[in-house]
Design an enzyme around this catalytic site. Structure first.
Site, short mmCIF file in Angstrom:
data_model
loop_
_atom_site.label_atom_id
_atom_site.label_comp_id
_atom_site.label_asym_id
_atom_site.label_seq_id
_atom_site.Cartn_x
_atom_site.Cartn_y
_atom_site.Cartn_z
N ARG A 78 41.41 23.71 -63.86
CA ARG A 78 40.06 23.29 -63.46
C ARG A 78 39.06 24.44 -63.57
O ARG A 78 37.91 24.23 -63.96
CB ARG A 78 40.07 22.79 -62.01
N ARG B 113 53.25 20.48 -70.17
CA ARG B 113 52.91 21.08 -68.88
C ARG B 113 54.16 21.67 -68.23
O ARG B 113 54.05 22.59 -67.40
CB ARG B 113 52.30 20.03 -67.94
N LYS C 266 55.89 20.73 -58.22
CA LYS C 266 55.62 19.29 -58.35
C LYS C 266 56.30 18.77 -59.62
O LYS C 266 56.55 19.56 -60.55
CB LYS C 266 54.11 19.04 -58.39
N HIS C 267 56.70 17.49 -59.70
CA HIS C 267 56.42 16.37 -58.80
C HIS C 267 57.75 15.78 -58.37
O HIS C 267 58.43 15.17 -59.19
CB HIS C 267 55.61 15.31 -59.51
N HIS D 33 48.95 7.87 -62.34
CA HIS D 33 47.51 7.81 -62.15
C HIS D 33 47.01 6.39 -62.37
O HIS D 33 46.03 5.94 -61.76
CB HIS D 33 46.78 8.74 -63.14
N ASP E 115 51.32 13.41 -53.65
CA ASP E 115 50.38 13.46 -54.76
C ASP E 115 49.13 12.70 -54.30
O ASP E 115 49.13 12.07 -53.23
CB ASP E 115 50.99 12.81 -56.01
#
Length: 444
Positions: free
Chosen positions: A190, A255, A285-286, A298, A371
């Site tokens: 981010r 990732r 995670k996860h 998501h 999450d």
């Protein structure tokens, strides 16, 4: 002695006799009332008699000074004071409980900002809160939260970000809200991927894992942790501990460090230590492993078809490595594991996966965070309040970003007040969160 004199004396004596008789009568009544601790407001008062002859009614006046038409228990003034005291005590208890429950939530800044509605975010995802207004501060006092998660939408410039994180920390001077961010390196960064920031860039974690060099993972963690610390962040939702075993997986992929669970575990631990060396906590995670799924939580439902034995031989290995190396936080995914739980509950709401497997079998004593609860897998099937209550009952310590924060907060508050969730259960999570907070002050 004349007849008039006799009559006068007789009247005076009769009157005196009557008053003395009344005094003794009242004395008896008061004595009786005192012994039974119940006095009647209808009993006569000596005050009307004492006005005629002060010297003769001294004993009556003494009785009157001890007399009250109400007992202490019945006295309206005392009852009012007691009611006010009870109300104040209730308010104190409510405030204490609200502060406790608030520590179980990490939210978006927009959750306390009335300037930006959920509709605004849906229509314009890039619009976000970038400062703390007085109204936000007032809202936070009623709905305190243990932390905030920052996204690219909240980041404008280096100067703005430093001011913003300082404002968020300052919302509660006695127990500063912790600041979280997803800064994995690569596509999910981010801060590093925001314009105007000259920060280290990484292609992805797979490229580091392919080197089989844990020093490179440590270096990446340290570099990322250093700039996060500089901008006021406390906890990084990284690294990804998933094992990239399914090429059809739409959300994990590069990732993850590796498709080899042992190598992935070593890289995860090295990255965590790098973050810690910079004073920032990491989070694996996860849980229980998102690498072997075909859908994205998501958007909606996702599951793993593996048994517990199969997970332990692959997906669980990186988490176990982290637990053995002072790991403080694990994020639970919204994936179900029907061959383990016997149902289709997401891991975030599953007592089997959070309490029985992660806590008891693997011995994890740190913080379990969900999450984001605004994700489709949860928001499409549960209200924010119901989901938060279910997650805490399953064993989660922190609820991450409910779709409706007020609904989630009030849901947990109502569950505690009704006894559905014990305050002792809340205290257990508070203790783990406090331990995590203290670890931030340790030099790794």
């Amino acid at each position: 002695m004349s007849g008039k004199f006799v009559m006068a004396v007789g009247k005076k004596t009769s009157k005196r006799f009557l008053k003395i008789t009344l005094i003794f009568f009242l004395s008896a009544v008061i004595s009786c009332a005192t012994s039974s601790n119940q006095l009647s407001p209808a009993e006569p008062s000596e005050e009307s008699l004492s006005n005629e002859n002060q010297s003769e009614d001294s004993s009556a006046a003494q009785i009157e000074s001890n007399f009250s038409p109400f007992s202490e228990k019945e006295n309206p003034s005392n009852n009012q004071k007691k009611s006010s005291k009870n109300k104040a005590l209730k308010n104190q208890n409510d405030e204490r409980l609200r502060k406790k429950i608030g520590q179980l939530f990490v939210i978006r800044p927009e959750s306390i900002d009335s300037r930006i509605t959920a509709k605004d975010l849906a229509q314009n995802p890039s619009r976000g809160t970038a400062d703390v207004s007085s109204k936000m501060a007032a809202f936070y006092k009623k709905y305190p939260a243990g932390g905030f998660c920052i996204f690219a939408r909240n980041i404008r410039t280096p100067v703005q970000l430093k001011i913003f994180t300082k404002q968020l920390h300052g919302l509660n001077p006695s127990k500063s809200p912790l600041l979280y961010i997803d800064e994995e390196g690569g596509v999910v960064a981010r801060l590093a991927n925001s314009k105007g920031f000259n920060l280290p860039q990484y292609k992805n974690m797979k490229s580091i894992g392919d080197t089989n060099n844990t020093d490179k993972a440590f270096s990446a963690g340290k570099n990322i942790g250093s700039y996060l610390k500089q901008y006021g962040f406390d906890i990084d939702f990284a690294p990804v501990a998933d094992v990239n075993t399914n090429p059809d997986n739409p959300i994990i992929g590069s990732r993850a460090f590796s498709s080899n669970p042992v190598l992935a575990g070593k890289m995860d631990v090295a990255f965590l230590k790098g973050l810690h060396s910079a004073g920032v906590l990491g989070c694996l995670k996860h849980w229980p492993g998102h690498g072997d799924t075909k859908t994205d939580t998501h958007v909606g439902y996702a599951e793993t078809n593996k048994t517990w034995a199969q997970l332990k031989n692959c997906e669980v290995i990186p988490f176990k490595a982290g637990i053995e190396n002072n790991l403080q936080i694990i994020m639970a995914a919204h994936i179900s594991a029907p061959k383990i739980t016997g149902n289709y509950l997401p891991a975030t709401l599953s007592k089997t996966l959070l309490t029985e497997k992660l806590r008891k079998e693997l011995g994890f004593k740190g913080v379990i965070i969900t999450d984001a609860m605004e994700m489709g897998a949860i928001a499409k099937n549960y209200s924010s309040g119901e989901a938060a209550v279910r997650a805490i009952k399953a064993g989660a310590d922190i609820i991450l970003m409910p779709l409706n924060y007020v609904n989630a907060f009030e849901g947990v508050l109502a569950a505690v007040k009704s006894g559905e969730i014990s305050e002792q259960r809340i205290d257990e999570s508070i203790m783990r969160i406090e331990k995590m907070r203290k670890s931030l002050t340790v030099l790794f």
